[in-house]
Design a protein around this motif. Structure first.
Motif, PDB file in Angstrom:
ATOM      1  N   LEU A 121      30.308  99.518 104.404  1.00 51.75           N
ATOM      2  CA  LEU A 121      30.740  98.868 103.165  1.00 51.75           C
ATOM      3  C   LEU A 121      30.519  99.757 101.952  1.00 51.75           C
ATOM      4  O   LEU A 121      31.361  99.818 101.047  1.00 51.75           O
ATOM      5  CB  LEU A 121      29.998  97.545 102.975  1.00 51.75           C
ATOM      6  CG  LEU A 121      30.465  96.383 103.839  1.00 51.75           C
ATOM      7  CD1 LEU A 121      29.529  95.196 103.689  1.00 51.75           C
ATOM      8  CD2 LEU A 121      31.878  95.990 103.464  1.00 51.75           C
ATOM      9  N   LEU A 122      29.394 100.441 101.911  1.00 50.48           N
ATOM     10  CA  LEU A 122      29.124 101.354 100.795  1.00 50.48           C
ATOM     11  C   LEU A 122      30.130 102.500 100.763  1.00 50.48           C
ATOM     12  O   LEU A 122      30.645 102.861  99.692  1.00 50.48           O
ATOM     13  CB  LEU A 122      27.695 101.901 100.887  1.00 50.48           C
ATOM     14  CG  LEU A 122      26.589 100.909 100.557  1.00 50.48           C
ATOM     15  CD1 LEU A 122      25.224 101.514 100.867  1.00 50.48           C
ATOM     16  CD2 LEU A 122      26.672 100.479  99.111  1.00 50.48           C
ATOM     17  N   VAL A 123      30.426 103.069 101.916  1.00 62.40           N
ATOM     18  CA  VAL A 123      31.401 104.168 101.983  1.00 62.40           C
ATOM     19  C   VAL A 123      32.782 103.674 101.549  1.00 62.40           C
ATOM     20  O   VAL A 123      33.474 104.341 100.778  1.00 62.40           O
ATOM     21  CB  VAL A 123      31.438 104.781 103.405  1.00 62.40           C
ATOM     22  CG1 VAL A 123      32.615 105.720 103.558  1.00 62.40           C
ATOM     23  CG2 VAL A 123      30.132 105.495 103.692  1.00 62.40           C
ATOM     24  N   ALA A 124      33.184 102.482 102.018  1.00 62.17           N
ATOM     25  CA  ALA A 124      34.481 101.928 101.633  1.00 62.17           C
ATOM     26  C   ALA A 124      34.535 101.669 100.130  1.00 62.17           C
ATOM     27  O   ALA A 124      35.561 101.915  99.484  1.00 62.17           O
ATOM     28  CB  ALA A 124      34.747 100.642 102.407  1.00 62.17           C
ATOM     29  N   GLY A 125      33.436 101.184  99.558  1.00 64.33           N
ATOM     30  CA  GLY A 125      33.388 100.950  98.118  1.00 64.33           C
ATOM     31  C   GLY A 125      33.502 102.231  97.314  1.00 64.33           C
ATOM     32  O   GLY A 125      34.202 102.284  96.297  1.00 64.33           O
ATOM     33  N   VAL A 126      32.823 103.266  97.775  1.00 67.10           N
ATOM     34  CA  VAL A 126      32.890 104.560  97.079  1.00 67.10           C
ATOM     35  C   VAL A 126      34.301 105.141  97.170  1.00 67.10           C
ATOM     36  O   VAL A 126      34.858 105.616  96.174  1.00 67.10           O
ATOM     37  CB  VAL A 126      31.845 105.548  97.657  1.00 67.10           C
ATOM     38  CG1 VAL A 126      32.083 106.952  97.146  1.00 67.10           C
ATOM     39  CG2 VAL A 126      30.443 105.083  97.302  1.00 67.10           C
ATOM     40  N   ILE A 127      34.890 105.083  98.347  1.00 66.30           N
ATOM     41  CA  ILE A 127      36.253 105.614  98.508  1.00 66.30           C
ATOM     42  C   ILE A 127      37.225 104.827  97.640  1.00 66.30           C
ATOM     43  O   ILE A 127      38.080 105.410  96.963  1.00 66.30           O
ATOM     44  CB  ILE A 127      36.669 105.589  99.988  1.00 66.30           C
ATOM     45  CG1 ILE A 127      35.855 106.625 100.767  1.00 66.30           C
ATOM     46  CG2 ILE A 127      38.164 105.860 100.144  1.00 66.30           C
ATOM     47  CD1 ILE A 127      36.035 106.557 102.268  1.00 66.30           C
ATOM     48  N   GLY A 128      37.117 103.494  97.648  1.00 65.86           N
ATOM     49  CA  GLY A 128      37.991 102.668  96.814  1.00 65.86           C
ATOM     50  C   GLY A 128      37.782 102.923  95.333  1.00 65.86           C
ATOM     51  O   GLY A 128      38.728 102.898  94.548  1.00 65.86           O
ATOM     52  N   GLY A 129      36.549 103.165  94.939  1.00 66.06           N
ATOM     53  CA  GLY A 129      36.261 103.450  93.539  1.00 66.06           C
ATOM     54  C   GLY A 129      36.746 104.818  93.091  1.00 66.06           C
ATOM     55  O   GLY A 129      37.018 105.030  91.906  1.00 66.06           O
ATOM     56  N   LEU A 130      36.851 105.735  94.015  1.00 73.33           N
ATOM     57  CA  LEU A 130      37.322 107.080  93.667  1.00 73.33           C
ATOM     58  C   LEU A 130      38.845 107.187  93.648  1.00 73.33           C
ATOM     59  O   LEU A 130      39.384 108.173  93.132  1.00 73.33           O
ATOM     60  CB  LEU A 130      36.745 108.103  94.650  1.00 73.33           C
ATOM     61  CG  LEU A 130      35.239 108.332  94.558  1.00 73.33           C
ATOM     62  CD1 LEU A 130      34.790 109.283  95.653  1.00 73.33           C
ATOM     63  CD2 LEU A 130      34.853 108.869  93.208  1.00 73.33           C
ATOM     64  N   ALA A 131      39.542 106.203  94.189  1.00 75.16           N
ATOM     65  CA  ALA A 131      41.010 106.259  94.264  1.00 75.16           C
ATOM     66  C   ALA A 131      41.668 106.470  92.903  1.00 75.16           C
ATOM     67  O   ALA A 131      42.550 107.335  92.774  1.00 75.16           O
ATOM     68  CB  ALA A 131      41.551 105.012  94.957  1.00 75.16           C
ATOM     69  N   PRO A 132      41.285 105.730  91.845  1.00 73.96           N
ATOM     70  CA  PRO A 132      41.943 105.967  90.556  1.00 73.96           C
ATOM     71  C   PRO A 132      41.702 107.371  89.999  1.00 73.96           C
ATOM     72  O   PRO A 132      42.578 107.961  89.376  1.00 73.96           O
ATOM     73  CB  PRO A 132      41.334 104.924  89.631  1.00 73.96           C
ATOM     74  CG  PRO A 132      40.676 103.943  90.491  1.00 73.96           C
ATOM     75  CD  PRO A 132      40.379 104.602  91.788  1.00 73.96           C
ATOM     76  N   ILE A 133      40.521 107.905  90.269  1.00 66.97           N
ATOM     77  CA  ILE A 133      40.219 109.258  89.774  1.00 66.97           C
ATOM     78  C   ILE A 133      41.106 110.277  90.477  1.00 66.97           C
ATOM     79  O   ILE A 133      41.698 111.152  89.835  1.00 66.97           O
ATOM     80  CB  ILE A 133      38.723 109.574  89.983  1.00 66.97           C
ATOM     81  CG1 ILE A 133      37.879 108.621  89.152  1.00 66.97           C
ATOM     82  CG2 ILE A 133      38.417 111.025  89.632  1.00 66.97           C
ATOM     83  CD1 ILE A 133      36.413 108.637  89.473  1.00 66.97           C
ATOM     84  N   PHE A 134      41.231 110.160  91.805  1.00 66.77           N
ATOM     85  CA  PHE A 134      42.091 111.077  92.545  1.00 66.77           C
ATOM     86  C   PHE A 134      43.552 110.897  92.155  1.00 66.77           C
ATOM     87  O   PHE A 134      44.299 111.875  92.070  1.00 66.77           O
ATOM     88  CB  PHE A 134      41.911 110.897  94.053  1.00 66.77           C
ATOM     89  CG  PHE A 134      40.607 111.418  94.571  1.00 66.77           C
ATOM     90  CD1 PHE A 134      40.179 112.699  94.254  1.00 66.77           C
ATOM     91  CD2 PHE A 134      39.799 110.634  95.368  1.00 66.77           C
ATOM     92  CE1 PHE A 134      38.970 113.193  94.716  1.00 66.77           C
ATOM     93  CE2 PHE A 134      38.588 111.115  95.844  1.00 66.77           C
ATOM     94  CZ  PHE A 134      38.170 112.400  95.514  1.00 66.77           C
ATOM     95  N   LEU A 135      43.971 109.664  91.899  1.00 71.13           N
ATOM     96  CA  LEU A 135      45.348 109.432  91.454  1.00 71.13           C
ATOM     97  C   LEU A 135      45.596 110.094  90.103  1.00 71.13           C
ATOM     98  O   LEU A 135      46.649 110.690  89.872  1.00 71.13           O
ATOM     99  CB  LEU A 135      45.636 107.935  91.355  1.00 71.13           C
ATOM    100  CG  LEU A 135      45.943 107.218  92.648  1.00 71.13           C
ATOM    101  CD1 LEU A 135      45.977 105.717  92.430  1.00 71.13           C
ATOM    102  CD2 LEU A 135      47.264 107.683  93.209  1.00 71.13           C
ATOM    103  N   LYS A 136      44.639 109.968  89.210  1.00 71.64           N
ATOM    104  CA  LYS A 136      44.789 110.560  87.872  1.00 71.64           C
ATOM    105  C   LYS A 136      44.899 112.086  87.973  1.00 71.64           C
ATOM    106  O   LYS A 136      45.742 112.693  87.308  1.00 71.64           O
ATOM    107  CB  LYS A 136      43.594 110.151  87.013  1.00 71.64           C
ATOM    108  CG  LYS A 136      43.802 110.319  85.556  1.00 71.64           C
ATOM    109  CD  LYS A 136      44.786 109.299  85.046  1.00 71.64           C
ATOM    110  CE  LYS A 136      44.828 109.370  83.529  1.00 71.64           C
ATOM    111  NZ  LYS A 136      45.923 108.626  82.970  1.00 71.64           N
ATOM    112  N   PHE A 137      44.064 112.695  88.789  1.00 76.94           N
ATOM    113  CA  PHE A 137      44.138 114.152  88.961  1.00 76.94           C
ATOM    114  C   PHE A 137      45.410 114.559  89.695  1.00 76.94           C
ATOM    115  O   PHE A 137      46.034 115.555  89.369  1.00 76.94           O
ATOM    116  CB  PHE A 137      42.917 114.685  89.718  1.00 76.94           C
ATOM    117  CG  PHE A 137      41.680 114.762  88.884  1.00 76.94           C
ATOM    118  CD1 PHE A 137      41.659 115.434  87.677  1.00 76.94           C
ATOM    119  CD2 PHE A 137      40.510 114.151  89.311  1.00 76.94           C
ATOM    120  CE1 PHE A 137      40.513 115.501  86.901  1.00 76.94           C
ATOM    121  CE2 PHE A 137      39.360 114.209  88.563  1.00 76.94           C
ATOM    122  CZ  PHE A 137      39.359 114.886  87.348  1.00 76.94           C
ATOM    123  N   GLY A 138      45.782 113.779  90.701  1.00 82.25           N
ATOM    124  CA  GLY A 138      46.965 114.098  91.485  1.00 82.25           C
ATOM    125  C   GLY A 138      48.251 113.991  90.699  1.00 82.25           C
ATOM    126  O   GLY A 138      49.234 114.684  90.984  1.00 82.25           O
TER     127      GLY A 138
END
Length: 108
Positions: free
Chosen positions: A8-25
């Motif tokens: 659950l912690l890993v899934a939360g971190v990955i989900g939380g990082l999605a907007p940052i990666f989208l912004k950079f991408g």
């Protein structure tokens, strides 16, 4: 139980990082292309696990329900990917996280 909490912690971190990666991408690729690539990579990662289980065939009713829900999920992710180019990554995540609260308030 410990493995579940870590997952659950890993899934939360990955989900939380999605907007940052989208912004950079979005500096290099359009938002819908990034969304397509995201789903393509996820499909390649999860497909072997799915095929290994030898899934039972789906009924016509299940296929129709799955298709309807998939369309709405895809639209949700696509609109989020497009909208993130107009705001900051932090603000987009706050708004996206607040959606269930807003829906609960408006549905009352």
């Amino acid at each position: 139980m410990f493995v579940g909490i870590i997952a659950l912690l890993v899934a939360g971190v990955i989900g939380g990082l999605a907007p940052i990666f989208l912004k950079f991408g979005q500096r290099e690729l359009p938002p819908l292309t990034l969304t397509f690539l995201r789903f393509a990579v996820a499909t390649l990662v999860f497909l072997p696990f799915y095929l290994q289980r030898k899934p039972a065939p789906l009924s016509k009713k299940n296929i129709i329900e799955l298709t309807k829900k998939s369309i709405f999920f895809t639209l949700n992710v696509a609109v989020f990917s497009i909208a993130i180019q107009y705001t900051t990554a932090i603000m987009s995540q706050i708004l996206y996280t607040a959606v269930p609260i807003i829906v609960a308030i408006l549905s009352y």
